[in-house]
Design a protein around this motif. Structure first.
Motif, mmCIF file in Angstrom:
data_model
loop_
_atom_site.group_PDB
_atom_site.id
_atom_site.type_symbol
_atom_site.label_atom_id
_atom_site.label_comp_id
_atom_site.label_asym_id
_atom_site.label_seq_id
_atom_site.Cartn_x
_atom_site.Cartn_y
_atom_site.Cartn_z
ATOM 1 N N TYR B 35 0.856 -1.183 0.000
ATOM 2 C CA TYR B 35 0.000 0.000 0.000
ATOM 3 C C TYR B 35 0.892 1.232 0.000
ATOM 4 O O TYR B 35 2.067 1.172 0.358
ATOM 5 C CB TYR B 35 -0.884 0.053 1.262
ATOM 6 N N ARG B 37 0.762 5.603 0.948
ATOM 7 C CA ARG B 37 0.054 6.799 1.385
ATOM 8 C C ARG B 37 0.847 8.019 0.943
ATOM 9 O O ARG B 37 1.937 8.282 1.439
ATOM 10 C CB ARG B 37 -0.147 6.828 2.894
ATOM 11 N N GLU B 42 -5.463 9.244 1.308
ATOM 12 C CA GLU B 42 -5.787 7.912 1.791
ATOM 13 C C GLU B 42 -4.650 6.932 1.532
ATOM 14 O O GLU B 42 -3.840 7.124 0.641
ATOM 15 C CB GLU B 42 -7.037 7.350 1.099
ATOM 16 N N ILE B 43 -4.637 5.886 2.306
ATOM 17 C CA ILE B 43 -3.756 4.769 2.032
ATOM 18 C C ILE B 43 -4.375 4.011 0.857
ATOM 19 O O ILE B 43 -5.538 3.608 0.899
ATOM 20 C CB ILE B 43 -3.642 3.844 3.255
#
Lengths: 113, 115
Positions: B35, B37, B42-43
């Motif tokens: 992921y 950020r 947002e992530i």
């Protein structure tokens, strides 16, 4: 596409008091999972609490509890007896089993002594 | 039990350079996720490995990003060449395959700064 919305960029709470962080989501699925993760300033993201959508009972973990309203697609986090160590960024997340998580933008929680 | 580890914790590079991030999942976790950020946002999901196979790479922004997981253990994410917009915190997470509950455990992240 699934989306997660956290409408409170920042919240403050006095030590020992209660605070509620809001989260709403959008999905067409019926079986899914919801999570609250906490990221303190040290950056390690920690799972706070999880909720399976098929369960009607709200999840609780010590001072942390959720208010899961499936029809309203709402998943708020209540922190009771707030402590200084609760200060962090809180992320709400949605996921299907074995799949990626979709995150909200996060809420910064400040705890005042 | 050791948690998810990531290396390096910080990386500062010039635009156009190459950077490789590494993630070591919890032992026995076949699911591995990346992921990212970007500052204040947002992530966002990048990709998902199941063992050594890419299950879902729908979040990879472009072909400057290359992820590998040889042998189904640790994973690397290479950015080549890096651009300014690649700056952010890159998180890795792992979970058990068909585990219950299905919980992703996150590493501390790698903060990447592209100048």
């Amino acid at each position: 596409a699934q989306t997660v919305t956290q409408s409170q960029p920042e919240m403050s709470v006095q030590e020992a008091e209660t605070v509620t962080l809001s989260c709403t989501y959008d999905t067409s699925e019926s079986d899914y999972y919801l999570f609250w993760y906490k990221q303190p300033p040290s950056r390690q993201m920690i799972l706070v609490i999880r909720q399976e959508a098929y369960k009607q009972q709200n999840a609780t973990e010590n001072r942390f509890s959720v208010n899961f309203q499936k029809a309203a697609k709402s998943f708020s986090l209540k922190i009771s007896d707030s402590q200084l160590g609760d200060a962090a960024m809180y992320f709400c997340a949605y996921g299907l089993y074995g799949n990626k998580l979709v995150f909200g933008a996060g809420t910064i929680l400040r705890v005042k002594s | 039990e050791a948690g998810v580890t990531q290396f390096p914790s910080h990386s500062v590079i010039e635009k156009g350079q190459t950077v490789t991030l590494r993630c070591d999942p919890i032992s026995g976790h076949d699911n591995l996720y990346w992921y990212r950020r970007v500052m204040g946002k947002e992530i966002k999901f990048l990709l998902h490995f199941v063992k050594e196979s890419k299950q879902d790479e729908s979040g990879m922004p472009n072909n400057r990003f290359l992820a590998e997981r040889t042998g189904g253990t640790y994973s690397t994410l290479k950015v080549q060449p890096a651009e300014l917009e690649d700056s952010g915190v890159y998180f890795c997470a792992s979970s058990q395959l068909r585990g219950w509950p299905d919980t992703q455990y996150f590493g501390p992240g790698t903060r990447l700064t592209v100048l």
